[in-house]
Enzyme design. Structure first.
Site, PDB file in Angstrom:
ATOM      1  CG  ASP A 175      12.769  31.079 134.611  1.00  0.00           C
ATOM      2  OD1 ASP A 175      11.901  31.925 134.920  1.00  0.00           O
ATOM      3  OD2 ASP A 175      13.095  30.826 133.431  1.00  0.00           O
ATOM      4  CB  ILE A 176      11.835  26.505 131.674  1.00  0.00           C
ATOM      5  CG1 ILE A 176      10.939  25.670 132.608  1.00  0.00           C
ATOM      6  CG2 ILE A 176      12.273  25.674 130.467  1.00  0.00           C
ATOM      7  CD1 ILE A 176       9.669  25.135 131.949  1.00  0.00           C
ATOM      8  CG  ASN A 183       5.623  28.592 124.599  1.00  0.00           C
ATOM      9  OD1 ASN A 183       5.004  27.542 124.577  1.00  0.00           O
ATOM     10  ND2 ASN A 183       5.620  29.398 125.636  1.00  0.00           N
ATOM     11  CG  ASP A 192       0.384  24.593 127.976  1.00  0.00           C
ATOM     12  OD1 ASP A 192       1.114  25.572 128.240  1.00  0.00           O
ATOM     13  OD2 ASP A 192      -0.823  24.695 127.696  1.00  0.00           O
ATOM     14  CD  GLU A 218       9.633  30.513 132.133  1.00  0.00           C
ATOM     15  OE1 GLU A 218       9.527  31.439 132.967  1.00  0.00           O
ATOM     16  OE2 GLU A 218      10.713  30.055 131.732  1.00  0.00           O
TER      17      GLU A 218
END
Ligand code: GH3
Ligand code: MG
Ligand code: MG
Ligand code: MG
Length: 301
Positions: A175-176, A183, A192, A218
């Site tokens: 997971d980022i 964002n 993206d 993400e």
């Protein structure tokens, strides 16, 4: 789907003449021909070679074509191979039965060479579309990785392989970290791009046998086949380092990105009822949660 990859056609017929005749008729087509002379051999070759089309005789000693067709349709991967009956039997009842069993076509002997070729071409064309759609349904369009549906199906398959052979399977959830601010600061399109760049890192760092998927927004999930927990931890650490080393910029502004990874291996799960894809996923998810809680940019197992 490439035109350069030849499709293959399996002929199952007890008559050598038919093999030679069909072979001669299809010579001008760009197909690989496979030959089986009874139903048992046909079934074996179908399983081993996964042909794109089967031309199946009805009357054969031992097991007849109808029975073989029924056997093929009973196995998921073999059931997707189109079957054309090629037979001297012309009564309507038999034809209807063949279609009800799942045959796509029915050609009676003696056959017209041009007509046979046209029917084979048509069946192979449909098979190509089918293969293309199947692939599209399994791929995440944004990253080109496998999608979540494929991940779930594949994990179930790998778990049964594991059970059968006593081999370990591991899962890594990636997971980022703090993605929302990225964002919010640089906009969704840049977000993206970050997801796409990380997808490339995951693909290049993992091995060919690993199944790399986009699990959600993400979040990524990787199936590490034939890999114990310790090996999966090593891969996960490499991934974490590679993402940290990634140089991302918005204009001239460097944008550091990191990931947290949770790893779970079937060899380390203690469950008297046996390891399932659910327990493996839950364990990887818990490990990911720990990695986040411990400060992010970490691997936990
Ligand atoms: P954490 O370190 O706890 O994971 O923090 P986070 O900000 O990454 O938190 P979370 O995982 O909850 O946030 C996910 C964010 O990812 C929220 C959502 O707007 C964004 N997101 C999900 N899918 C996409 C996508 O396809 N493109 C973009 N640009 N953003 C996405
Ligand atoms: Mg025969
Ligand atoms: Mg996140
Ligand atoms: Mg998330």
């Amino acid at each position: 789907m490439s035109d350069l990859v030849h499709q293959s056609v399996l002929i199952v017929d007890d008559s050598l003449d038919i093999h030679q005749l069909v072979g001669a008729r299809l010579r001008s087509e760009r197909v690989n021909l496979l030959h089986a002379y009874d139903a048992a051999e046909g079934f074996q070759l179908a399983r081993a070679e996964q042909p794109d089309l089967i031309l199946l005789d009805l009357d054969m000693p031992n097991t007849d074509g109808m029975t073989l067709c029924r056997q093929l349709k009973a196995e998921y991967d073999l059931s997707l191979i189109p079957v054309i009956f090629l037979t001297g039997t012309i009564d309507v009842q038999t034809k209807v039965q063949a279609f009800e069993l799942g045959a796509v076509d029915y050609v009676t002997k003696p056959f017209d060479a041009i007509e046979l070729k046209a029917r084979v071409r048509s069946a192979l064309r449909t098979k190509r579309y089918h293969d293309l759609l199947t692939t599209k349904a399994q791929i995440d369009a944004m990253t080109g990785l496998w999608n979540r549906g494929y991940f779930n199906d594949r994990l179930t398959v790998e778990m049964s392989v594991l059970e059968r052979k006593g081999r370990p399977v591991a899962v890594a959830m990636v997971d980022i970290d703090h993605f929302k601010p990225i964002n919010d600061t640089y906009g969704h399109p840049f977000g993206d791009t970050v997801i796409q760049r990380i997808a490339v890192v995951l693909s290049s760092v993992s091995r060919d046998s690993d199944v790399v998927c986009r699990y959600g927004g993400e979040e990524f999930a990787i199936i590490l086949r034939d890999t114990p927990s310790a090996g999966a931890m090593t891969v996960a650490k490499r991934i974490r380092e590679a993402v940290e080393a990634l140089i991302l910029t918005f204009g001239r502004t460097p944008v550091p990105v990191t990931v947290s990874i949770g790893v779970a291996g079937s060899d380390e799960i203690e469950d008297s009822a046996g390891v399932t894809s659910e327990t493996l996923l839950e364990a990887a998810d818990r490990a990911l949660y720990r990695a986040k809680g411990a400060g992010r940019n970490r691997v936990e197992g």
